[in-house]
Design an enzyme around this catalytic site. Structure first.
Site, mmCIF file in Angstrom:
data_model
loop_
_atom_site.group_PDB
_atom_site.id
_atom_site.type_symbol
_atom_site.label_atom_id
_atom_site.label_comp_id
_atom_site.label_asym_id
_atom_site.label_seq_id
_atom_site.Cartn_x
_atom_site.Cartn_y
_atom_site.Cartn_z
ATOM 1 N N CYS A 97 -74.373 12.899 127.785
ATOM 2 C CA CYS A 97 -74.306 13.940 128.815
ATOM 3 C C CYS A 97 -72.845 14.076 129.228
ATOM 4 O O CYS A 97 -71.951 13.680 128.485
ATOM 5 C CB CYS A 97 -75.233 13.634 129.993
ATOM 6 S SG CYS A 97 -74.788 12.181 130.962
ATOM 7 N N ALA A 98 -72.584 14.637 130.379
ATOM 8 C CA ALA A 98 -71.196 14.924 130.741
ATOM 9 C C ALA A 98 -70.374 13.650 130.922
ATOM 10 O O ALA A 98 -69.270 13.526 130.388
ATOM 11 C CB ALA A 98 -71.143 15.772 132.006
#
Length: 364
Positions: A97-98
């Protein structure tokens, strides 16, 4: 849980083309992703925006609760099945994810509940992105040799033949000129930079590298621009210039732009739609430089292009295209490149035909 539960050896991951199950929202993925990543979001764009607004107004707990309400029931199950299928297809893959935070941990936990232990990237995409930026800066410090020459000189082919050659135009999915686009859309700037970094890492890992061989490019290749650290090094680099006969350059351009592009368009879209797309592609390339040509000259060359297309459609001959390509080279592309090259004349270390430059490179 597997030993590779979390990953911090980011360079090794990039070098190995490690499959990434990227659970960020589509808009984040489009702005920048790593090569080989597939986007299977935990939340789509609207859901992510709603959770973000909730976080700002009501805090983390309320935002997390909203996220679980938005991704539940059939939606949750559909996304879970997609993640399971991706992991079964790429059992050596990682969740990403980020920043390696809530989203990848939530997906990891949901997969664990089905019996799948899928590791995640600690630090997420941001950590991989920083690794890519740092790698490009570090590897750009190695010596660079540029291959120059007018349009149609076969520079890209020459670069591709070098074990230490980096095909910048291939990475950018664009050949640099107003006619340079390919059927594959260009990547976002960040994705292009990431892909370039991985290519540099791979070539550097394969051999004892004395220098890079690159094509002499401007700051931009289509919509992508070269990282400034690389561009600064290229501006000071020695240049080997290919000087092939004009007729040979024309034949290369005929093959690349009129034969191969026509084939690629018709192969992708069928005969009728492919022809229309091919025609629009050539017209768009000419239209893009209309102001530099002057509107009267642009109109004249457009008429000639239309006649050439009609001839190619009726007989298959590409000869008619020479009537607008030759003046375009003589009046626009060649003078422009020679002017740019003249400003770097002190950097030129060799001139010769394509074969002579190829032989010179082997001897270095």
């Amino acid at each position: 849980m597997q030993d590779r539960q979390k990953a911090q050896d980011y360079r090794a991951l990039l070098l190995a083309d490690t499959p990434l199950i990227d659970v960020r929202a589509p808009i984040e993925f489009e702005q920048g992703a790593m090569p080989g990543a597939i986007n299977l979001p935990l939340m789509i764009d609207d859901e992510r925006a709603a959770v973000g607004t909730c976080y700002k107004r009501q805090g983390a707990d309320a935002a997390l609760a909203l996220g679980h309400r938005l991704v539940c029931g059939d939606i949750r199950q559909q996304r879970l099945e997609a993640w399971k299928a991706a992991y079964q297809r790429f059992p050596n893959g990682y969740l990403c994810c980020a920043r390696g935070g809530q989203r990848s941990h939530i997906v990891q936990r949901w997969l664990q509940e089905t019996g799948i232990d899928c590791p995640l990237i600690e630090g997420g995409y941001k950590a991989l992105r920083q690794t890519a930026i740092q790698a490009t800066w570090q590897l750009a410090q190695k010596p660079i040799l540029l291959i120059g020459g007018c349009t149609g000189s076969g520079k890209t082919q020459l670069v591709r033949q070098q074990p230490n050659g980096v095909d910048l135009e291939g990475l950018a999915r664009h050949r640099g000129s107003s006619f340079g686009r390919t059927l594959n859309p260009q990547l976002s700037q960040a994705s292009f930079e990431n892909k370039l970094a991985v290519e540099l890492l791979k070539i550097n890992a394969r051999q004892t590298l004395k220098r890079w061989v690159l094509e002499d490019e401007g700051r931009t290749i289509g919509a992508n621009h070269l990282p400034e650290c690389l561009r600064e090094r290229m501006a000071q680099a020695p240049i080997a210039v290919v000087e092939d006969p004009f007729a040979l350059r024309l034949e290369r351009l005929r093959e690349e732009y009129f034969i191969r592009m026509h084939h690629d368009f018709t192969h992708a879209y069928g005969d009728e739609a492919g022809w229309q797309a091919y025609s629009e592609y050539l017209h768009h390339g000419l239209f893009a430089i209309r102001r530099r040509l002057g509107l009267q000259r642009f109109a004249e060359l457009t008429d000639t292009l239309d006649r050439a297309l009609a001839e190619q459609l009726s007989s298959g001959s590409t000869d008619g295209h020479m009537a607008w390509l030759v003046p375009l080279l003589n009046e626009y592309y060649d003078p422009m490149y020679r002017y740019q090259l003249e400003k770097k004349a002190a950097n030129i270390v060799f001139r010769g035909t394509w074969q002579e430059v190829a032989n010179w490179l082997k001897a270095q």
